[in-house]
Design a protein around this motif. Structure first.
Motif, PDB file in Angstrom:
ATOM      1  N   LYS A 240       0.839  -1.189   0.000  1.00 41.74           N
ATOM      2  CA  LYS A 240       0.000   0.000   0.000  1.00 41.74           C
ATOM      3  C   LYS A 240       0.884   1.253   0.000  1.00 41.74           C
ATOM      4  O   LYS A 240       1.622   1.494   0.960  1.00 41.74           O
ATOM      5  CB  LYS A 240      -0.900   0.024   1.239  1.00 41.74           C
ATOM      6  N   SER A 242       1.491   5.416  -0.215  1.00 43.08           N
ATOM      7  CA  SER A 242       0.843   6.702   0.034  1.00 43.08           C
ATOM      8  C   SER A 242       0.651   7.427  -1.297  1.00 43.08           C
ATOM      9  O   SER A 242       1.320   7.141  -2.286  1.00 43.08           O
ATOM     10  CB  SER A 242       1.677   7.556   0.991  1.00 43.08           C
ATOM     11  N   SER A 247       5.797   6.891   1.306  1.00 43.16           N
ATOM     12  CA  SER A 247       5.788   5.778   2.254  1.00 43.16           C
ATOM     13  C   SER A 247       5.042   4.595   1.657  1.00 43.16           C
ATOM     14  O   SER A 247       4.233   4.755   0.728  1.00 43.16           O
ATOM     15  CB  SER A 247       5.150   6.186   3.588  1.00 43.16           C
ATOM     16  N   PHE A 249       3.314   0.582   2.941  1.00 42.65           N
ATOM     17  CA  PHE A 249       2.978  -0.325   4.032  1.00 42.65           C
ATOM     18  C   PHE A 249       2.854  -1.740   3.481  1.00 42.65           C
ATOM     19  O   PHE A 249       2.213  -1.965   2.447  1.00 42.65           O
ATOM     20  CB  PHE A 249       1.658   0.097   4.688  1.00 42.65           C
ATOM     21  N   GLU A 271       5.492  -3.721   8.154  1.00 39.53           N
ATOM     22  CA  GLU A 271       6.287  -2.482   8.242  1.00 39.53           C
ATOM     23  C   GLU A 271       5.719  -1.374   7.370  1.00 39.53           C
ATOM     24  O   GLU A 271       5.259  -1.612   6.251  1.00 39.53           O
ATOM     25  CB  GLU A 271       7.728  -2.756   7.821  1.00 39.53           C
ATOM     26  N   THR A 272       5.775  -0.151   7.889  1.00 42.03           N
ATOM     27  CA  THR A 272       5.561   1.050   7.089  1.00 42.03           C
ATOM     28  C   THR A 272       6.921   1.679   6.847  1.00 42.03           C
ATOM     29  O   THR A 272       7.610   2.071   7.802  1.00 42.03           O
ATOM     30  CB  THR A 272       4.638   2.043   7.796  1.00 42.03           C
ATOM     31  N   LYS A 273       7.319   1.750   5.587  1.00 39.86           N
ATOM     32  CA  LYS A 273       8.662   2.222   5.236  1.00 39.86           C
ATOM     33  C   LYS A 273       8.584   3.609   4.612  1.00 39.86           C
ATOM     34  O   LYS A 273       7.787   3.852   3.687  1.00 39.86           O
ATOM     35  CB  LYS A 273       9.312   1.255   4.246  1.00 39.86           C
ATOM     36  N   LYS A 274       9.405   4.519   5.132  1.00 42.08           N
ATOM     37  CA  LYS A 274       9.525   5.849   4.523  1.00 42.08           C
ATOM     38  C   LYS A 274      10.379   5.729   3.278  1.00 42.08           C
ATOM     39  O   LYS A 274      11.456   5.126   3.302  1.00 42.08           O
ATOM     40  CB  LYS A 274      10.141   6.836   5.495  1.00 42.08           C
TER      41      LYS A 274
END
Length: 275
Positions: A240, A242, A247, A249, A271-274
């Protein structure tokens, strides 16, 4: 401009998988070859035909199916999938018998191997929409056809999973060299299939040995079973992002990889990765 490319496990753009049918004695030699080169394969078995009573003859060669004791640990490290309880063409039988062919084969192999059996290869390569409906209802997530496309594309429908080539393709090594040496813009999959007894029929075990030697031990290829490919593709396609692509997810239980402007990025489970 944001450029994001989905990658296979480990950040690879290429994956290689194998699929062999029927559970016959020549699989012993084939498994040895695959293990020698650290390749991963899926073996499609018929639980209703295990043992000598399931043997058959082609061109005066007796093709012997293995019994339960022979196959219990032979395929360790590889995947077991079903091939129909009695190897019947699913489009030529009543739906009730179709259910029996799939479900009993699934139950038998799950009892033998101790894990959910989620894949299949179509007996005689036959299927239709009714077959798709039955497989979905019975928990079969993918099934291999015999429709070779001689390309490295990903499946658009896992229940109609067309392979790259059969091992008797006259241009097999040219395909392998193109796969290994070619530059990949995105994910590419080489899917090879066949029956191990064909190497005795054609007296050409050198074909699979040469292919495995050429394609193995490459740092940029992921070697996986059919179900590992399915699980990974489902996971990477579930990412997912943004709206501004800053970002991402990963809602799955599998680590996934992408490439962002030439940099490989792992997104771990949950994990949510920037970016």
């Amino acid at each position: 401009m944001v450029k994001i490319i989905k990658l296979f496990h480990g950040g690879n753009k290429k994956a290689f998988t194998l699929s062999y049918d029927d559970g016959i004695t020549q699989d012993k030699k084939l498994v040895d070859i695959f293990n020698k080169y650290k390749l991963k394969a899926t073996f499609n078995l018929n639980s209703g035909l295990q043992g000598e009573e399931g043997s058959f003859v082609i061109n005066d060669l007796l093709i012997k199916r293995m019994n339960r004791e022979e196959i219990t640990h032979l395929y360790d490290g590889h995947e077991i999938a079903i091939h129909g309880l009695n190897h019947l063409s699913l489009i030529d039988i009543p739906k009730e018998l179709m259910v029996k062919e799939v479900l009993e084969d699934k139950i038998n192999h799950e009892s033998m191997y101790g894990y959910p059996i989620r894949g299949m290869a179509y007996p005689y390569g036959t299927y239709n929409e009714t077959v798709f409906q039955v497989l979905e209802a019975l928990g079969v997530e993918y099934s291999r056809t015999v429709n070779n496309h001689r390309e490295f594309r990903l499946p658009s429908n896992f229940l109609e999973w067309n392979p790259t080539a059969h091992h008797n393709d006259p241009d097999l090594m040219e395909l392998a060299k193109r796969f290994v040496q070619g530059e990949s813009l995105g994910m590419e999959l080489f899917y090879l299939w066949g029956h191990s007894y064909e190497f005795d029929l054609d007296n050409n075990w050198n074909v699979i040995e040469e292919l495995c030697e050429h394609i193995s031990n490459k740092d940029n290829i992921w070697y996986a079973t059919n179900i590992q490919i399915v699980d990974y593709l489902n996971a990477v396609h579930s990412l997912k992002f943004s709206a501004d692509f800053t970002s991402v997810f990963n809602p799955t239980a599998i680590s996934t990889w992408i490439e962002l402007s030439g940099t490989k990025i792992e997104i771990k489970p949950g994990e949510t990765k920037k970016l």
